[in-house]
Design a protein around this motif. Sequence first.
Motif, short mmCIF file in Angstrom:
data_model
loop_
_atom_site.label_atom_id
_atom_site.label_comp_id
_atom_site.label_asym_id
_atom_site.label_seq_id
_atom_site.Cartn_x
_atom_site.Cartn_y
_atom_site.Cartn_z
N VAL A 82 -22.47 -11.89 45.08
CA VAL A 82 -23.92 -11.65 45.11
C VAL A 82 -24.18 -10.27 45.71
N THR A 83 -25.39 -9.78 45.54
CA THR A 83 -25.71 -8.40 45.93
C THR A 83 -26.51 -8.28 47.21
N SER A 84 -26.82 -9.40 47.87
CA SER A 84 -27.58 -9.35 49.11
C SER A 84 -26.97 -10.31 50.12
N PRO A 85 -27.01 -9.98 51.43
CA PRO A 85 -26.40 -10.86 52.43
C PRO A 85 -27.02 -12.26 52.48
N LEU A 86 -28.33 -12.36 52.25
CA LEU A 86 -29.01 -13.65 52.23
C LEU A 86 -29.95 -13.71 51.03
N PRO A 87 -30.23 -14.90 50.53
CA PRO A 87 -31.21 -15.02 49.44
C PRO A 87 -32.57 -14.48 49.85
N ILE A 88 -33.31 -13.96 48.90
CA ILE A 88 -34.63 -13.41 49.18
C ILE A 88 -35.57 -14.52 49.63
N ALA A 89 -36.38 -14.22 50.67
CA ALA A 89 -37.40 -15.15 51.20
C ALA A 89 -36.78 -16.45 51.73
N LEU A 90 -35.55 -16.38 52.23
CA LEU A 90 -34.92 -17.57 52.81
C LEU A 90 -35.46 -17.81 54.21
N HIS A 91 -35.86 -19.03 54.51
CA HIS A 91 -36.33 -19.40 55.84
C HIS A 91 -35.59 -20.66 56.27
N LEU A 92 -34.66 -20.52 57.18
CA LEU A 92 -33.90 -21.65 57.69
C LEU A 92 -34.59 -22.22 58.93
N SER A 93 -34.44 -23.52 59.13
CA SER A 93 -35.02 -24.18 60.30
C SER A 93 -33.98 -25.11 60.91
N PRO A 94 -34.13 -25.45 62.18
CA PRO A 94 -33.11 -26.28 62.84
C PRO A 94 -33.18 -27.75 62.48
#
Length: 286
Positions: A82-94
Amino acid sequence: MDEEFLALLIYVDDVIVTGTSITAITSVKKALHDKFTIKDLGPLKYFPGLEVARSDSGIIVSQRKFILDLIQDTGLSNAKAVTSPLPIALHLSPDTGDLLPNPNQYRRLVGRLLYVNLTRPDISYAVQHLSQFMSAPRMPHWIAALHVVKYLKSCPSKGLFFPVSNDIQLSAFCDTDWASSTFSRKSLTGYCVFFWGAFIYWKTKKQATVSKSSAEAEYRAMAATVCELLWITYVLRDLQVSVMLPIPLYCDNKAALHIASNPVFHERTKHLEIDCHNEINYKRAL
């Protein structure tokens, strides 16, 4: 005759010796060999996980082999890069997603990514984001961590370049992602430092308190960067490297710049003086 200088970098049983005199370096290696029976590997080419290459234009430090081993250990050798370290608009929560049955697997992977971050500032934000969930990692966190590995698969040979340069100016850039944490509403501070025309220091870190405005968040980022610049100047001084003053610090928020240039603190900025300036003065006194 100029005073000779020698520095030793020790990691467990591996040692890097450098200095201004070949005679002094040879004497130190002989003394170490007489005491511990060391093996001299010659000019630096490999240091735990780090690969060093030299040319007439400078030095390149990378972690290609370490990254390739990481890709193989995670079973992603045949995965699509893939071309980016994280997916675009990714929001992780606990608290979203199923808990991982083996959390140690996630912790080990993030720990290895932290080590890769030594030469890969492009994954700094991603690693900081993933490090927040080490206590109770969930499936979305694991998927995001594997996404970082897939990104490294697309460019395993990238690293840091330290050019041959006469520019001894130390400079820094800082920025803030205001209230980016969806579950704590704390802002992220990001900064990087350049010296001798090279990228020498960087960090992405969540701020300790919630900022009520983007200007406040940017000002806290500036204060954190100044603290790191003070620490770096102390390290350079110990290494007998001179630093030109003043040190340029770049910020893209006009409100924060106006606050920094105004020595008078009123009721809306007095807490910044107590929080930020006291920390700077403490580090200056060390």
